[in-house]
Design a protein around this motif. Structure first.
Motif, PDB file in Angstrom:
ATOM      1  N   LEU A  38     -18.702 -71.401 -27.264  1.00  0.00           N
ATOM      2  CA  LEU A  38     -18.479 -72.839 -26.542  1.00  0.00           C
ATOM      3  C   LEU A  38     -18.836 -73.747 -27.390  1.00  0.00           C
ATOM      4  O   LEU A  38     -18.363 -74.742 -27.582  1.00  0.00           O
ATOM      5  CB  LEU A  38     -19.024 -72.675 -25.177  1.00  0.00           C
ATOM      6  CG  LEU A  38     -18.608 -71.952 -23.976  1.00  0.00           C
ATOM      7  CD1 LEU A  38     -19.495 -71.898 -22.874  1.00  0.00           C
ATOM      8  CD2 LEU A  38     -17.117 -71.986 -23.795  1.00  0.00           C
ATOM      9  N   CYS A  46     -18.272 -77.522 -27.204  1.00  0.00           N
ATOM     10  CA  CYS A  46     -19.144 -77.821 -25.884  1.00  0.00           C
ATOM     11  C   CYS A  46     -20.525 -78.517 -26.289  1.00  0.00           C
ATOM     12  O   CYS A  46     -20.917 -77.855 -27.342  1.00  0.00           O
ATOM     13  CB  CYS A  46     -19.353 -76.620 -25.187  1.00  0.00           C
ATOM     14  SG  CYS A  46     -20.389 -76.499 -23.978  1.00  0.00           S
ATOM     15  N   MET A  80     -22.858 -73.684 -19.129  1.00  0.00           N
ATOM     16  CA  MET A  80     -21.270 -73.443 -18.893  1.00  0.00           C
ATOM     17  C   MET A  80     -20.693 -71.887 -19.387  1.00  0.00           C
ATOM     18  O   MET A  80     -19.872 -71.464 -18.512  1.00  0.00           O
ATOM     19  CB  MET A  80     -20.498 -74.323 -19.840  1.00  0.00           C
ATOM     20  CG  MET A  80     -20.508 -75.991 -19.362  1.00  0.00           C
ATOM     21  SD  MET A  80     -19.869 -77.084 -20.491  1.00  0.00           S
ATOM     22  CE  MET A  80     -18.148 -76.659 -20.124  1.00  0.00           C
ATOM     23  N   GLN A 128     -21.321 -69.850 -16.002  1.00  0.00           N
ATOM     24  CA  GLN A 128     -20.105 -70.374 -15.267  1.00  0.00           C
ATOM     25  C   GLN A 128     -18.473 -69.596 -15.687  1.00  0.00           C
ATOM     26  O   GLN A 128     -17.984 -69.160 -14.843  1.00  0.00           O
ATOM     27  CB  GLN A 128     -20.131 -71.651 -14.936  1.00  0.00           C
ATOM     28  CG  GLN A 128     -20.870 -72.450 -14.259  1.00  0.00           C
ATOM     29  CD  GLN A 128     -20.851 -74.198 -14.177  1.00  0.00           C
ATOM     30  OE1 GLN A 128     -19.910 -74.399 -14.935  1.00  0.00           O
ATOM     31  NE2 GLN A 128     -21.856 -74.753 -13.580  1.00  0.00           N
ATOM     32  N   LEU A 129     -18.635 -69.695 -17.014  1.00  0.00           N
ATOM     33  CA  LEU A 129     -17.368 -69.154 -17.497  1.00  0.00           C
ATOM     34  C   LEU A 129     -17.336 -67.826 -17.049  1.00  0.00           C
ATOM     35  O   LEU A 129     -16.213 -67.031 -16.996  1.00  0.00           O
ATOM     36  CB  LEU A 129     -17.318 -69.511 -19.083  1.00  0.00           C
ATOM     37  CG  LEU A 129     -15.906 -69.099 -19.603  1.00  0.00           C
ATOM     38  CD1 LEU A 129     -14.752 -70.096 -18.933  1.00  0.00           C
ATOM     39  CD2 LEU A 129     -16.362 -69.513 -21.145  1.00  0.00           C
ATOM     40  N   ASP A 130     -18.497 -66.791 -17.380  1.00  0.00           N
ATOM     41  CA  ASP A 130     -18.658 -65.526 -17.434  1.00  0.00           C
ATOM     42  C   ASP A 130     -18.403 -65.027 -15.777  1.00  0.00           C
ATOM     43  O   ASP A 130     -17.464 -64.130 -15.645  1.00  0.00           O
ATOM     44  CB  ASP A 130     -20.129 -65.202 -17.673  1.00  0.00           C
ATOM     45  CG  ASP A 130     -20.332 -63.530 -17.454  1.00  0.00           C
ATOM     46  OD1 ASP A 130     -19.612 -62.801 -18.422  1.00  0.00           O
ATOM     47  OD2 ASP A 130     -20.910 -63.416 -16.360  1.00  0.00           O
ATOM     48  N   ARG A 190     -16.535 -66.851 -13.547  1.00  0.00           N
ATOM     49  CA  ARG A 190     -15.119 -67.236 -13.337  1.00  0.00           C
ATOM     50  C   ARG A 190     -14.346 -65.737 -14.108  1.00  0.00           C
ATOM     51  O   ARG A 190     -13.358 -65.792 -13.403  1.00  0.00           O
ATOM     52  CB  ARG A 190     -14.650 -68.571 -13.731  1.00  0.00           C
ATOM     53  CG  ARG A 190     -13.277 -68.967 -13.371  1.00  0.00           C
ATOM     54  CD  ARG A 190     -13.208 -68.805 -11.929  1.00  0.00           C
ATOM     55  NE  ARG A 190     -11.603 -69.205 -11.334  1.00  0.00           N
ATOM     56  CZ  ARG A 190     -11.027 -68.489 -10.755  1.00  0.00           C
ATOM     57  NH1 ARG A 190     -11.606 -67.468  -9.867  1.00  0.00           N
ATOM     58  NH2 ARG A 190      -9.764 -68.728 -10.353  1.00  0.00           N
ATOM     59  N   ALA A 191     -14.370 -65.672 -15.233  1.00  0.00           N
ATOM     60  CA  ALA A 191     -13.674 -64.663 -15.842  1.00  0.00           C
ATOM     61  C   ALA A 191     -13.765 -63.284 -15.210  1.00  0.00           C
ATOM     62  O   ALA A 191     -12.750 -62.538 -14.905  1.00  0.00           O
ATOM     63  CB  ALA A 191     -14.502 -64.429 -17.346  1.00  0.00           C
ATOM     64  N   LEU A 241     -11.379 -63.795 -19.828  1.00  0.00           N
ATOM     65  CA  LEU A 241     -12.062 -64.822 -20.750  1.00  0.00           C
ATOM     66  C   LEU A 241     -11.503 -65.469 -21.843  1.00  0.00           C
ATOM     67  O   LEU A 241     -11.634 -66.545 -22.061  1.00  0.00           O
ATOM     68  CB  LEU A 241     -13.394 -63.871 -21.371  1.00  0.00           C
ATOM     69  CG  LEU A 241     -14.454 -64.515 -22.052  1.00  0.00           C
ATOM     70  CD1 LEU A 241     -15.032 -65.630 -21.148  1.00  0.00           C
ATOM     71  CD2 LEU A 241     -15.458 -63.527 -22.654  1.00  0.00           C
ATOM     72  N   LEU A 258      -9.620 -68.419 -20.113  1.00  0.00           N
ATOM     73  CA  LEU A 258     -10.297 -69.452 -20.039  1.00  0.00           C
ATOM     74  C   LEU A 258     -10.801 -70.229 -21.035  1.00  0.00           C
ATOM     75  O   LEU A 258     -10.960 -71.551 -21.173  1.00  0.00           O
ATOM     76  CB  LEU A 258     -11.612 -68.865 -19.017  1.00  0.00           C
ATOM     77  CG  LEU A 258     -11.331 -68.341 -17.496  1.00  0.00           C
ATOM     78  CD1 LEU A 258     -12.457 -67.829 -16.937  1.00  0.00           C
ATOM     79  CD2 LEU A 258     -10.630 -69.462 -17.019  1.00  0.00           C
ATOM     80  N   LEU A 259     -11.191 -69.400 -22.095  1.00  0.00           N
ATOM     81  CA  LEU A 259     -11.680 -70.094 -23.305  1.00  0.00           C
ATOM     82  C   LEU A 259     -10.598 -70.749 -24.141  1.00  0.00           C
ATOM     83  O   LEU A 259     -10.865 -72.128 -24.559  1.00  0.00           O
ATOM     84  CB  LEU A 259     -11.986 -69.163 -24.475  1.00  0.00           C
ATOM     85  CG  LEU A 259     -13.498 -68.639 -24.100  1.00  0.00           C
ATOM     86  CD1 LEU A 259     -13.794 -67.417 -24.877  1.00  0.00           C
ATOM     87  CD2 LEU A 259     -14.630 -69.435 -24.280  1.00  0.00           C
ATOM     88  N   MET A 288     -10.216 -74.181 -22.001  1.00  0.00           N
ATOM     89  CA  MET A 288     -11.467 -75.135 -22.415  1.00  0.00           C
ATOM     90  C   MET A 288     -11.195 -75.722 -23.840  1.00  0.00           C
ATOM     91  O   MET A 288     -11.274 -76.889 -23.852  1.00  0.00           O
ATOM     92  CB  MET A 288     -12.788 -74.421 -22.308  1.00  0.00           C
ATOM     93  CG  MET A 288     -12.983 -73.675 -20.885  1.00  0.00           C
ATOM     94  SD  MET A 288     -14.631 -73.086 -20.797  1.00  0.00           S
ATOM     95  CE  MET A 288     -15.918 -74.594 -20.895  1.00  0.00           C
TER      96      MET A 288
END
Length: 64
Positions: free
Chosen positions: A10, A15, A23, A26-28, A30-31, A46, A49-50, A53
């Motif tokens: 990130l 980021c 973050m 949170q990303l983990d 949500r993935a 993942l 989502l990456l 972002m």
């Protein structure tokens, strides 16, 4: 992927370092949710989502 590894990714994508661990967690999360909801692998979710972002940070950097 470990949260610390994801946090480094990130930061490399733009980021802020001080927010990267939070973050990444949170990303983990949500993935994992997306993978379960959509029948995708965790890695696919993942990556998706990456990509989102990264696009958001690029747009922010361009003042969009």
């Amino acid at each position: 992927m470990e949260i610390s590894e994801l946090a480094k990714v990130l930061v490399a994508l733009g980021c802020p370092a001080e927010k990267s661990t939070e973050m990444a967690a949170q990303l983990d999360k949500r993935a994992r949710q997306l993978a379960a909801e959509k029948g995708r692998s965790y890695e696919e979710a993942l990556k998706h989502l990456l990509t989102l972002m990264k696009q958001g940070w690029v747009a922010t950097g361009k003042g969009l």
